[in-house]
Write a protein that holds these residues in place. Structure first.
Motif, PDB file in Angstrom:
ATOM      1  N   UNK A 153      -4.258 -23.735  14.237  1.00 39.04           N
ATOM      2  CA  UNK A 153      -5.229 -24.548  13.470  1.00 39.04           C
ATOM      3  C   UNK A 153      -5.880 -24.098  12.328  1.00 39.04           C
ATOM      4  N   UNK A 154      -5.924 -24.698  11.095  1.00 37.06           N
ATOM      5  CA  UNK A 154      -6.737 -24.420   9.669  1.00 37.06           C
ATOM      6  C   UNK A 154      -7.701 -25.618   9.467  1.00 37.06           C
ATOM      7  N   UNK A 155      -8.789 -24.996   8.959  1.00 40.41           N
ATOM      8  CA  UNK A 155      -9.724 -26.131   8.337  1.00 40.41           C
ATOM      9  C   UNK A 155      -9.889 -25.702   6.917  1.00 40.41           C
ATOM     10  N   UNK A 156     -10.048 -26.564   6.150  1.00 42.69           N
ATOM     11  CA  UNK A 156     -10.515 -26.362   4.776  1.00 42.69           C
ATOM     12  C   UNK A 156     -11.636 -27.517   4.434  1.00 42.69           C
ATOM     13  N   UNK A 157     -12.970 -27.102   4.473  1.00 46.36           N
ATOM     14  CA  UNK A 157     -13.881 -28.023   4.599  1.00 46.36           C
ATOM     15  C   UNK A 157     -14.706 -28.011   3.226  1.00 46.36           C
ATOM     16  N   UNK A 158     -14.840 -29.047   2.678  1.00 42.49           N
ATOM     17  CA  UNK A 158     -15.341 -29.394   1.629  1.00 42.49           C
ATOM     18  C   UNK A 158     -16.805 -29.527   1.658  1.00 42.49           C
ATOM     19  N   UNK A 159     -17.725 -28.795   0.696  1.00 44.57           N
ATOM     20  CA  UNK A 159     -19.087 -28.858   1.119  1.00 44.57           C
ATOM     21  C   UNK A 159     -19.742 -29.444  -0.293  1.00 44.57           C
ATOM     22  N   UNK A 160     -20.360 -30.611   0.010  1.00 44.20           N
ATOM     23  CA  UNK A 160     -21.351 -31.408  -0.960  1.00 44.20           C
ATOM     24  C   UNK A 160     -22.668 -31.118  -0.638  1.00 44.20           C
ATOM     25  N   UNK A 161     -23.450 -30.686  -1.453  1.00 48.43           N
ATOM     26  CA  UNK A 161     -24.943 -30.619  -1.181  1.00 48.43           C
ATOM     27  C   UNK A 161     -25.764 -31.429  -2.134  1.00 48.43           C
ATOM     28  N   UNK A 162     -26.902 -32.025  -1.657  1.00 48.80           N
ATOM     29  CA  UNK A 162     -27.488 -32.799  -2.766  1.00 48.80           C
ATOM     30  C   UNK A 162     -27.809 -31.966  -3.974  1.00 48.80           C
ATOM     31  N   UNK A 163     -28.327 -30.901  -3.607  1.00 48.38           N
ATOM     32  CA  UNK A 163     -28.716 -30.100  -4.815  1.00 48.38           C
ATOM     33  C   UNK A 163     -27.691 -29.928  -5.867  1.00 48.38           C
ATOM     34  N   UNK A 164     -26.455 -29.646  -5.226  1.00 47.13           N
ATOM     35  CA  UNK A 164     -25.141 -29.134  -6.094  1.00 47.13           C
ATOM     36  C   UNK A 164     -24.986 -30.395  -6.698  1.00 47.13           C
ATOM     37  N   UNK A 165     -24.946 -31.529  -6.169  1.00 51.79           N
ATOM     38  CA  UNK A 165     -24.507 -32.819  -6.792  1.00 51.79           C
ATOM     39  C   UNK A 165     -25.263 -33.365  -7.749  1.00 51.79           C
ATOM     40  N   UNK A 186     -17.904 -41.683 -13.569  1.00 50.90           N
ATOM     41  CA  UNK A 186     -18.107 -40.677 -12.191  1.00 50.90           C
ATOM     42  C   UNK A 186     -16.676 -41.017 -11.434  1.00 50.90           C
ATOM     43  N   UNK A 187     -16.248 -40.043 -11.136  1.00 52.15           N
ATOM     44  CA  UNK A 187     -15.025 -40.093 -10.354  1.00 52.15           C
ATOM     45  C   UNK A 187     -15.023 -39.382  -8.874  1.00 52.15           C
ATOM     46  N   UNK A 188     -14.679 -40.154  -8.093  1.00 54.56           N
ATOM     47  CA  UNK A 188     -14.831 -39.575  -6.607  1.00 54.56           C
ATOM     48  C   UNK A 188     -13.487 -40.314  -5.809  1.00 54.56           C
ATOM     49  N   UNK A 189     -13.671 -40.080  -4.392  1.00 53.68           N
ATOM     50  CA  UNK A 189     -12.726 -40.815  -3.461  1.00 53.68           C
ATOM     51  C   UNK A 189     -13.499 -41.205  -2.541  1.00 53.68           C
ATOM     52  N   UNK A 198     -19.453 -40.447  -0.776  1.00 52.38           N
ATOM     53  CA  UNK A 198     -20.394 -41.465  -0.690  1.00 52.38           C
ATOM     54  C   UNK A 198     -21.663 -41.076  -1.317  1.00 52.38           C
ATOM     55  N   UNK A 199     -22.237 -39.884  -0.780  1.00 53.35           N
ATOM     56  CA  UNK A 199     -23.191 -39.412  -1.491  1.00 53.35           C
ATOM     57  C   UNK A 199     -23.151 -38.921  -2.599  1.00 53.35           C
ATOM     58  N   UNK A 200     -22.049 -38.661  -3.437  1.00 55.57           N
ATOM     59  CA  UNK A 200     -21.780 -38.432  -4.700  1.00 55.57           C
ATOM     60  C   UNK A 200     -22.247 -39.794  -5.667  1.00 55.57           C
ATOM     61  N   UNK A 201     -21.768 -40.983  -4.927  1.00 54.73           N
ATOM     62  CA  UNK A 201     -21.970 -42.154  -5.722  1.00 54.73           C
ATOM     63  C   UNK A 201     -23.321 -42.682  -5.499  1.00 54.73           C
ATOM     64  N   UNK A 202     -23.977 -42.275  -4.536  1.00 54.29           N
ATOM     65  CA  UNK A 202     -25.466 -42.664  -4.404  1.00 54.29           C
ATOM     66  C   UNK A 202     -26.043 -41.543  -5.395  1.00 54.29           C
ATOM     67  N   UNK A 203     -25.813 -40.563  -5.611  1.00 53.30           N
ATOM     68  CA  UNK A 203     -26.714 -39.365  -6.496  1.00 53.30           C
ATOM     69  C   UNK A 203     -26.424 -39.838  -7.915  1.00 53.30           C
ATOM     70  N   UNK A 204     -25.056 -40.124  -8.213  1.00 57.43           N
ATOM     71  CA  UNK A 204     -24.857 -40.726  -9.469  1.00 57.43           C
ATOM     72  C   UNK A 204     -25.796 -41.910  -9.861  1.00 57.43           C
TER      73      UNK A 204
END
Ligand code: IPM
Ligand code: MG
Length: 353
Positions: A153-165, A186-189, A198-204
Motif C-alpha cells: 500500500x502506498x499513500x500520497x497525501x496532499x496537505x492544505x493548510x489555512x495559512x498556506x492557502x 481560481x482553479x481547484x477540483x 473546498x477550503x481553497x474555494x472558501x479562502x479565495x
C-alpha cells in the motif's frame, strides 16, 4: 554601485548550457547599465555531484546559499537516476526550506513565435500562473508498506493548510491587482477533492473581500484546460495548487509556442530567504551537449530575477531584447522550428541589449 550576489546552480543536462548563456547575458547587461554589478558564484551541485558523493548538494548547502540575494537555477534530472531522488535532493530541497511559496509563471505569445492555437497571436494569450509551491500534492507526506507484496500500500497525501492557502491567495490577488485587467481565476477540483479544495474555494472568497477592485472567477482544473485552449483571451492571472499549476503551466508554455521560452520565479515574498529563478523546461537529456538548447526561458527568468532585485530599468531593457530576439526567425532554436544555436541566440540577445 549596487551589488547583487547570485548563486548559480546550473544542475543537470541543458541546465548547464542555458545558465552559462544566462550568466553571460546578465553580465553584459550589468556592464551596459553601469548602475549595478552582479557577482555570480557557481555551485556544481546536481546529478554528477550525486554520483561522486551520494548527495545532490552538500549537507550544509542551504547554509551556503542563504547569504545570496538570489539563486539562478538550471534544471535537475538525469537519465540514469530516479527523478524523485534528483528532484527532492536539490530543487525541492531548496524551495521548501527557503519557504519559496509563490511560484510565478508568466506566459505570453511573443511576436515572431507561432502558437499551436489556430488564430492566436500576440495579445491573445497573456497570463501569469501563480503556483502554490510549498505544500499541496508536493508536501511529501505519505509512505509505503509491505513493499513488493501483493498487499503493498502506498499513500500520497496532499496537505492544505489555512495559512498556506491564505498566503498564496493573497499573493495571487496582489499579482492580479498589479496587472491592467485586475482579473483572477481560481482553479481547484473542489467537486471531487471535497476537503482541501473546498477550503481553497472558501479562502479565495474570504481573501477576495480584501481586493474589491479585482474581479475573480473559479474553474475546475479539467475544464480549465479547455478554457485555456479554446478561450485564451478570457484569462489573465491564474492561481492553482502545486500539482494543478505544474500541469497547467506546461500547457500554457506549449500554447505560447515552446517550453523553451517559459520562465519561473520561486519567490519568498517576505525576503527572509533568497528566491530562485529558473526556466520551466527540464534537463532535456535528448538534446544535452548539442548546443541547441533555447536560452530564452533562462533569459526571461533572469529578467524576473532583476525585477526581484529592484533593477527594474535593466529588467525592462532585457525584456525588450528578449522580444527582439524572439521576433528574429534567424535566431530561433530547433524547438521553435529554426536552426539557431544557443550561442547564436545569446550573441543576438547581447547585440539587442
Ligand atoms: C516544474 C517541473 C518540476 C515540478 C519537475 C522537474 C519535478 O516540472 O518546475 O514545473 O514538477 O515541479
Ligand atoms: Mg512542470
Amino acid at each position: 554601485m549596487r551589488k547583487h550576489r547570485i548563486a548559480a546552480i546550473p544542475g543537470d543536462g541543458i541546465g548547464k548550457e542555458v545558465v552559462a548563456a544566462g550568466v553571460e547575458a546578465l553580465t553584459a547587461l550589468a556592464a551596459l547599465d553601469g548602475g549595478f554589478e552582479l557577482e555570480f558564484e557557481h555551485f556544481d551541485w546536481g546529478s554528477d555531484y550525486y554520483k561522486g558523493t551520494g548527495l545532490m548538494m552538500p549537507a550544509d548547502g542551504l547554509e551556503k546559499l542563504k547569504p545570496f540575494d538570489a539563486i539562478y537555477f538550471g534544471s535537475v534530472g538525469a537519465p540514469d537516476l530516479p527523478d524523485h531522488i534528483t528532484l527532492w535532493g536539490l530543487r525541492l530541497a531548496i524551495c521548501q526550506p527557503f519557504d519559496q511559496y509563490a511560484n510565478v509563471r508568466p506566459t505570453r505569445i511573443l511576436a515572431g513565435i507561432e502558437s499551436p492555437l489556430r488564430n492566436a497571436g500576440v495579445g491573445d494569450l497573456d497570463w501569469v500562473i501563480v503556483r502554490e509551491n510549498t505544500e499541496g500534492e508536493y508536501a511529501g507526506q505519505g509512505g509505503r508498506s509491505h513493499r513488493g507484496h501483493p498487499e503493498e500500500v502506498a499513500t500520497e497525501v496532499a496537505i492544505f493548510t489555512r495559512a498556506g492557502v491564505r498566503r498564496i491567495m493573497r499573493f495571487a490577488f496582489q499579482t492580479a491587482q498589479a496587472r491592467p485587467r485586475k482579473f483572477l481565476t481560481v482553479v481547484t477540483k473542489s467537486n471531487a477533492q471535497r476537503n482541501g479544495l473546498v477550503m481553497w474555494d472558501e479562502i479565495a472568497a474570504e481573501v477576495a473581500k480584501e481586493f474589491p477592485d479585482v474581479t475573480w472567477d473559479k474553474m475546475l482544473v479539467d475544464a480549465m484546460t479547455v478554457r485555456m485552449t479554446m478561450k485564451p483571451r478570457s484569462l489573465d492571472t491564474i492561481v492553482a495548487t502545486n500539482l494543478h499549476a505544474d500541469i497547467l503551466s506546461d500547457l500554457a508554455a506549449a500554447l505560447a509556442g515552446s517550453m523553451g521560452i517559459a520562465p519561473t520565479a520561486n519567490l519568498n515574498p517576505e525576503r527572509q530567504f533568497p528566491s530562485m529563478f529558473e526556466p520551466i523546461h527540464g534537463s532535456a537529456f535528448d538534446i544535452t551537449g548539442m548546443g541547441i538548447a533555447n536560452p530564452i526561458g533562462t533569459f526571461w527568468s533572469g529578467q524576473m530575477m532583476l525585477e526581484h532585485l529592484g533593477e527594474q530599468a535593466a529588467a525592462d531593457r532585457l525584456m525588450r531584447a528578449i522580444e527582439t530576439v524572439a521576433a528574429n526567425k534567424a535566431l530561433h532554436t530547433p524547438d521553435l522550428g529554426g536552426n539557431a544555436r544557443t550561442a547564436d541566440v545569446t550573441a543576438g540577445l547581447i547585440a539587442a541589449l
